[in-house]
Design an enzyme around this catalytic site. Sequence first.
Site, mmCIF file in Angstrom:
data_model
loop_
_atom_site.group_PDB
_atom_site.id
_atom_site.type_symbol
_atom_site.label_atom_id
_atom_site.label_comp_id
_atom_site.label_asym_id
_atom_site.label_seq_id
_atom_site.Cartn_x
_atom_site.Cartn_y
_atom_site.Cartn_z
ATOM 1 N N GLU A 65 15.377 -2.560 -0.938
ATOM 2 C CA GLU A 65 15.418 -2.413 0.533
ATOM 3 C C GLU A 65 14.424 -3.369 1.184
ATOM 4 O OE1 GLU A 65 17.159 -0.444 2.693
ATOM 5 O OE2 GLU A 65 18.434 0.177 1.034
ATOM 6 N N LYS A 80 -14.988 -0.993 -4.762
ATOM 7 C CA LYS A 80 -14.487 -0.561 -6.071
ATOM 8 C C LYS A 80 -15.439 -0.962 -7.202
ATOM 9 C CE LYS A 80 -10.066 0.202 -8.149
ATOM 10 N NZ LYS A 80 -8.635 0.117 -8.029
ATOM 11 N N GLU A 166 -0.538 -5.699 -9.595
ATOM 12 C CA GLU A 166 -0.074 -4.302 -9.628
ATOM 13 C C GLU A 166 1.263 -4.226 -8.877
ATOM 14 O OE1 GLU A 166 -2.104 -0.076 -8.805
ATOM 15 O OE2 GLU A 166 -1.423 -1.055 -6.994
ATOM 16 N N ALA A 178 4.450 8.651 1.132
ATOM 17 C CA ALA A 178 3.140 8.087 0.771
ATOM 18 C C ALA A 178 2.424 7.504 1.994
ATOM 19 C CB ALA A 178 3.311 7.005 -0.297
HETATM 20 P P1 0O2 Z 1 -4.326 0.540 -1.588
HETATM 21 O O1 0O2 Z 1 -4.874 0.173 -0.257
HETATM 22 O O2 0O2 Z 1 -2.905 1.019 -1.511
HETATM 23 O O3 0O2 Z 1 -4.519 -0.494 -2.624
HETATM 24 P P2 0O2 Z 1 -7.738 2.688 -9.803
HETATM 25 O O4 0O2 Z 1 -8.454 3.402 -8.660
HETATM 26 O O5 0O2 Z 1 -6.706 1.680 -9.311
HETATM 27 O O6 0O2 Z 1 -8.663 2.112 -10.802
HETATM 28 P P3 0O2 Z 1 -5.991 4.826 -10.213
HETATM 29 O O7 0O2 Z 1 -6.497 5.669 -9.104
HETATM 30 O O8 0O2 Z 1 -5.625 5.503 -11.497
HETATM 31 O O9 0O2 Z 1 -7.004 3.737 -10.632
HETATM 32 O O10 0O2 Z 1 -4.785 3.978 -9.704
HETATM 33 P P4 0O2 Z 1 -3.337 4.514 -9.429
HETATM 34 O O11 0O2 Z 1 -3.211 5.955 -9.664
HETATM 35 O O12 0O2 Z 1 -2.431 3.610 -10.190
HETATM 36 O O13 0O2 Z 1 -3.207 4.308 -7.853
HETATM 37 C C1 0O2 Z 1 -3.464 3.096 -7.243
HETATM 38 C C2 0O2 Z 1 -2.681 2.939 -5.938
HETATM 39 O O14 0O2 Z 1 -1.535 3.810 -5.882
HETATM 40 C C3 0O2 Z 1 -3.472 3.317 -4.676
HETATM 41 O O15 0O2 Z 1 -4.190 2.202 -4.283
HETATM 42 C C4 0O2 Z 1 -2.359 3.665 -3.690
HETATM 43 O O16 0O2 Z 1 -1.732 2.491 -3.177
HETATM 44 C C5 0O2 Z 1 -1.356 4.359 -4.582
HETATM 45 N N1 0O2 Z 1 -1.612 5.808 -4.681
HETATM 46 C C6 0O2 Z 1 -2.058 6.470 -5.757
HETATM 47 N N2 0O2 Z 1 -2.155 7.787 -5.506
HETATM 48 C C7 0O2 Z 1 -1.750 7.973 -4.234
HETATM 49 C C8 0O2 Z 1 -1.623 9.137 -3.390
HETATM 50 O O17 0O2 Z 1 -1.907 10.262 -3.771
HETATM 51 N N3 0O2 Z 1 -1.168 8.924 -2.114
HETATM 52 C C9 0O2 Z 1 -0.837 7.691 -1.644
HETATM 53 N N4 0O2 Z 1 -0.395 7.581 -0.399
HETATM 54 N N5 0O2 Z 1 -0.959 6.575 -2.426
HETATM 55 C C10 0O2 Z 1 -1.410 6.711 -3.682
HETATM 56 P P5 0O2 Z 1 -5.535 2.320 -3.433
HETATM 57 O O18 0O2 Z 1 -6.518 1.408 -4.070
HETATM 58 O O19 0O2 Z 1 -5.938 3.758 -3.255
HETATM 59 O O20 0O2 Z 1 -5.184 1.776 -2.022
#
Ligand code: 0O2
Length: 228
Positions: A65, A80, A166, A178
């Site tokens: 999409e 971070k 990623e 989300a």
């Molecule tokens: P942004 O601004 O989107 O980049 P890490 O913190 O990456 O070392 P983690 O937490 O295991 O390890 O990473 P994970 O679970 O793969 O999640 C990384 C990204 O997934 C987040 O990036 C979000 O974009 C998305 N995400 C994960 N969990 C959630 C959630 O519960 N809600 C929403 N809306 N998004 C989620 P960032 O860095 O948080 O932010």
Amino acid sequence: MVKNMDRKQQFIDFISERSDAELKEMTDNMKILMSYYRCAMFEIETKFRVLNEQFSIEHERNPIESIKTRLKSLESIREKTVRKEIPFTVQSIEDNLSDIAGVRVICSFIDDIYMLADCLTSQDDVRLICTKDYIKDPKPNGYRSLHLIVEIPIFLRNEKRFVKVEVQLRTIAMETWARLEHRMRYKKNLSKDLLKQTENELLECAELSNTLDLKMQDIRNKIEGEYI
Ligand code: 0O2
């Protein structure tokens, strides 16, 4: 979760403690590093656009999409590195962080997510580093998406360099959920009761949106079955 304002202030403090020479070196190195991530992000985006194009010609439909790309801000990278207790240097960022370059692919159907992930990771220049399947195994708050960390080569003047990206693949319903959940997560001044209620309702919305995705997939399977 660090708020944007706190992150900005922490970054300003960090910068103001550096000497001019240190700042110049850091800025130059970071510019180069971010350009590598930008190139890798474009490469992955192009790979998905090519797959979408091929699909639309061969099957008369688009599995994608929309595609969104983003580079993590320096404030966010710095925050971070502090959280992970690692140095804020080019080498450490490259070794320890895998989400500086992000590509989000919004798909029409759940099956398309897995099909596109397979197509990408079977390309011979793509190395799959890790997969997190939050569709099969959603987060406790209801978050669903398929995350892939991949590494691809970018070709520089005298060098071939592998860069991590990623990739997040999700349906339109998962994306809507989300985005709204992300916005509401920053409303910190809620009372304990309202916070609990909001979390429960968001989880309920995630279940509803999953039901919608499964139903849509089912309808498509039936329609495609008719044509076989
Ligand atoms: P942004 O601004 O989107 O980049 P890490 O913190 O990456 O070392 P983690 O937490 O295991 O390890 O990473 P994970 O679970 O793969 O999640 C990384 C990204 O997934 C987040 O990036 C979000 O974009 C998305 N995400 C994960 N969990 C959630 C959630 O519960 N809600 C929403 N809306 N998004 C989620 P960032 O860095 O948080 O932010």
